[in-house]
Design a protein around this motif. Structure first.
Motif, PDB file in Angstrom:
ATOM      1  N   SER A 184      15.425  21.892   9.882  1.00  0.00           N
ATOM      2  CA  SER A 184      15.641  20.595  10.531  1.00  0.00           C
ATOM      3  C   SER A 184      17.119  20.363  10.801  1.00  0.00           C
ATOM      4  CB  SER A 184      15.115  19.458   9.650  1.00  0.00           C
ATOM      5  OG  SER A 184      13.751  19.630   9.390  1.00  0.00           O
ATOM      6  N   ASP A 222      10.840   9.538  15.037  1.00  0.00           N
ATOM      7  CA  ASP A 222      11.225   9.357  13.626  1.00  0.00           C
ATOM      8  C   ASP A 222       9.980   9.299  12.732  1.00  0.00           C
ATOM      9  OD1 ASP A 222      13.834   9.284  14.388  1.00  0.00           O
ATOM     10  OD2 ASP A 222      14.100   7.123  14.149  1.00  0.00           O
ATOM     11  N   ALA A 231      18.010  15.089   8.457  1.00  0.00           N
ATOM     12  CA  ALA A 231      17.830  16.460   7.967  1.00  0.00           C
ATOM     13  C   ALA A 231      18.729  16.718   6.754  1.00  0.00           C
ATOM     14  CB  ALA A 231      18.125  17.463   9.085  1.00  0.00           C
ATOM     15  N   PHE A 270       8.646  12.794  12.221  1.00  0.00           N
ATOM     16  CA  PHE A 270       9.480  13.507  11.237  1.00  0.00           C
ATOM     17  C   PHE A 270       9.066  13.102   9.819  1.00  0.00           C
ATOM     18  CE2 PHE A 270      13.109  14.307  14.365  1.00  0.00           C
ATOM     19  CZ  PHE A 270      13.056  15.680  14.244  1.00  0.00           C
ATOM     20  N   ASP A 288      19.317  12.200  13.769  1.00  0.00           N
ATOM     21  CA  ASP A 288      18.376  13.254  13.353  1.00  0.00           C
ATOM     22  C   ASP A 288      19.051  14.214  12.367  1.00  0.00           C
ATOM     23  OD1 ASP A 288      16.482  12.178  14.986  1.00  0.00           O
ATOM     24  OD2 ASP A 288      16.638  13.693  16.565  1.00  0.00           O
ATOM     25  N   ALA A 336       8.166  15.812  17.459  1.00  0.00           N
ATOM     26  CA  ALA A 336       9.236  14.831  17.261  1.00  0.00           C
ATOM     27  C   ALA A 336      10.485  15.230  18.054  1.00  0.00           C
ATOM     28  CB  ALA A 336       9.569  14.711  15.773  1.00  0.00           C
ATOM     29  N   THR A 337      10.829  16.525  18.021  1.00  0.00           N
ATOM     30  CA  THR A 337      12.028  16.941  18.763  1.00  0.00           C
ATOM     31  C   THR A 337      11.794  16.814  20.272  1.00  0.00           C
ATOM     32  OG1 THR A 337      11.397  19.278  18.724  1.00  0.00           O
ATOM     33  CG2 THR A 337      12.794  18.533  16.952  1.00  0.00           C
ATOM     34  N   ILE A 361       7.059  18.455  13.654  1.00  0.00           N
ATOM     35  CA  ILE A 361       8.510  18.560  13.863  1.00  0.00           C
ATOM     36  C   ILE A 361       8.791  18.884  15.330  1.00  0.00           C
ATOM     37  CG2 ILE A 361      10.599  19.875  13.282  1.00  0.00           C
ATOM     38  CD1 ILE A 361       9.487  20.281  10.476  1.00  0.00           C
ATOM     39  N   SER A 384       5.729  14.572   8.941  1.00  0.00           N
ATOM     40  CA  SER A 384       5.803  16.012   8.693  1.00  0.00           C
ATOM     41  C   SER A 384       6.320  16.252   7.275  1.00  0.00           C
ATOM     42  CB  SER A 384       6.717  16.688   9.712  1.00  0.00           C
ATOM     43  OG  SER A 384       8.084  16.453   9.410  1.00  0.00           O
TER      44      SER A 384
END
Lengths: 328, 328
Positions: free
Chosen positions: B143, B117, A121, B120, A117, B83-84, B80, B123
């Motif tokens: 991010s 993923d 980023a 992400f 991740d 996803a986290t 986001i 987004s």
């Protein structure tokens, strides 16, 4: 693997690749979390061919670029690639990558997920620095295609109903989407006209697909010394590669039962690999897949016609030929 | 949890939030991989407070925005966040989220990693559509902070050497970085001057930190009916929350041994929670953490002074007070 044209590309872009490596090393640092450079250094240090960043540099050069945003984009592409490798190894429960223990084995799955991740980023920060919205758009779309292809592979894996169309979608996610984004952004950053950017996309897409089909075939005919793979690895891992998909499409009831047992159920016995190869041979599945690979390599070469005459264009053309020369 | 000011924000932005929900629903579709909408619908359908997207809408409104890019950014922020959550639940091996079984339990870790993923990437596509490089820069940086904080949490977890500085970094990753990005991009998309954008960043950052410290404290004093957490959950999970970090900093040899046994080694016995609370009380650690939470809430409120007078500004101010009212 891609020794000759790849080595010549590496020689041509040696100075730029040194800059890209430096960028990768600097940007994978973390002020706060030392676990991050540990994990990434392990993976980046293991080498790999760095084919994707080289494709970006090649495309930019071919379109007459003279700045240094191509280096940022090359590093971006390598970061995305590395991030997907980290996540793939967790998903596939792999223990070896590039001849070394995988990060998920050396540290743990958690580190691989989170450091992946972090690299996503970081790649995102790098591309923002180029200031090109079009580049961002291309890489955002590629990221979505990659993730979608991975999910599709998860659900389509071992399902005998998988069609060649689904296979192509998975291959785009696995390989071709990042190849095509790598070449396209190289052209876009160079300010190439749309027809050239499109041609670079087509080249990367076709090259990636040819590469993957060749890889599928090498599982049944490769020289394990040269490929680093053992014959039948994919079969034993019950992967629905293109030759098998083609054979399944033509299977009679007995053969269907064979594929169901070996791929869907994973109940494999001595002699199954040889039988699978005989069945594929009988249906011409291996030759048909080989023809597809050559077809995609030709499409890659053809798309180069829309690009300026240039020594790099010749190298890219040779690269496409080389990818399939391994299965000739 | 944030019932009153949060409910009033929800009422004020009801129409826009409906548009945001629609955008979330449309963009989490996948033409090829039906597993994706299954997983995301499970999580998105479970509700949650939608606080982050609301902060974006509020910031944009406060700065006089009248377009609809705020809706795209609100959906971006929620993607986001989702996803986290998917990745966190794999990393934490969680089985419950928002009162329902987690995706990693219902499907598998692989789906959670890859669908995370995908979100992400989605987004990222959404924010590119706004065409604002500054917004992209802010969200790329957020991010990176989020992922770095997560890795840091992984390595700092259960390590008694963790300082308040490291704690803050982890909290920024866990909560505050997305809060501050959510508010800042709302201002930026509205074309707010730099001082206002900066104030919105400070507000989100301070709100997120106050929120997290309050959450830490509720583990030792909360009403489990109201918070949905059982007293001592964090302690039993050996989390180094702020009150414990403060108590460890003042521990004598006997207390150090106690923290080492209960947090580092995880060898917990009946009565340990009560003893931990008595030790923290003795050192004033709970009160000091409470004072920090109020301090951060005040900083949040103070930063609003740089923003135009507006009913939404009052709501944001009340929200900051409300976050810490739970621990008053």
């Amino acid at each position: 693997m891609l020794s000759k044209p790849h080595d010549r590309l590496a020689a041509r872009f040696e100075a730029k690749m040194t800059a890209v490596d430096m960028l990768i090393r600097t940007r994978m640092e973390s002020r706060h979390a030392p676990r991050i450079p540990q994990v990434t250094a392990h993976l980046v240090g293991a080498g790999g061919k760095r084919l994707r960043p080289m494709l970006t540099l090649a495309a930019a050069d071919l379109c007459g670029y003279s700045g240094d945003n191509d280096e940022k984009l090359a590093a971006t592409v390598e970061f995305i690639h590395t991030a997907t490798l980290l996540h793939d190894d967790v998903v596939d429960e792999s223990s070896q990558r590039r001849g070394r223990a995988t990060a998920n084995l050396l540290w743990d799955n958690k580190s691989s997920i989170l450091v992946g991740d972090y690299l996503f980023a970081r790649s995102f920060q790098l591309m923002v620095e180029t200031g090109s919205l079009r580049v961002l758009d291309i890489l955002a779309n590629a990221s979505a295609t990659i993730a979608e292809g991975e999910v599709l592979q998860l659900t389509a894996a071992r399902d005998l109903a998988t069609t060649e169309e689904i296979y192509l979608q998975v291959v785009r996610g696995k390989t071709a989407a990042l190849f095509s984004a790598a070449t396209e952004v190289g052209g876009v950053i160079a300010g190439a006209p749309d027809t050239q950017a499109r041609a670079l996309y087509e080249y990367g897409d076709a090259l990636g697909i040819a590469f993957q089909i060749a890889d599928d075939l090498l599982d049944f005919q490769g020289d394990s010394d040269a490929t680093g793979k053992n014959i039948g690895d994919d079969f034993r891992e019950r992967k629905l590669t293109l030759p098998i998909i083609k054979a399944v499409a033509q299977a009679d009831a007995t053969e269907r039962e064979f594929w169901r047992r070996t791929i869907e159920k994973g109940d494999q016995q001595d002699g199954d690999l040889e039988h699978a190869m005989a069945v594929m041979e009988r249906h011409g599945a291996l030759n048909a897949a080989r023809a597809d690979a050559f077809d995609w390599a030709n499409r890659a070469t053809d798309s180069l016609e829309h690009l300026p005459r240039h020594p790099v264009r010749d190298l890219l053309s040779e690269l496409a030929d080389y990818v399939v020369s391994r299965i000739a």
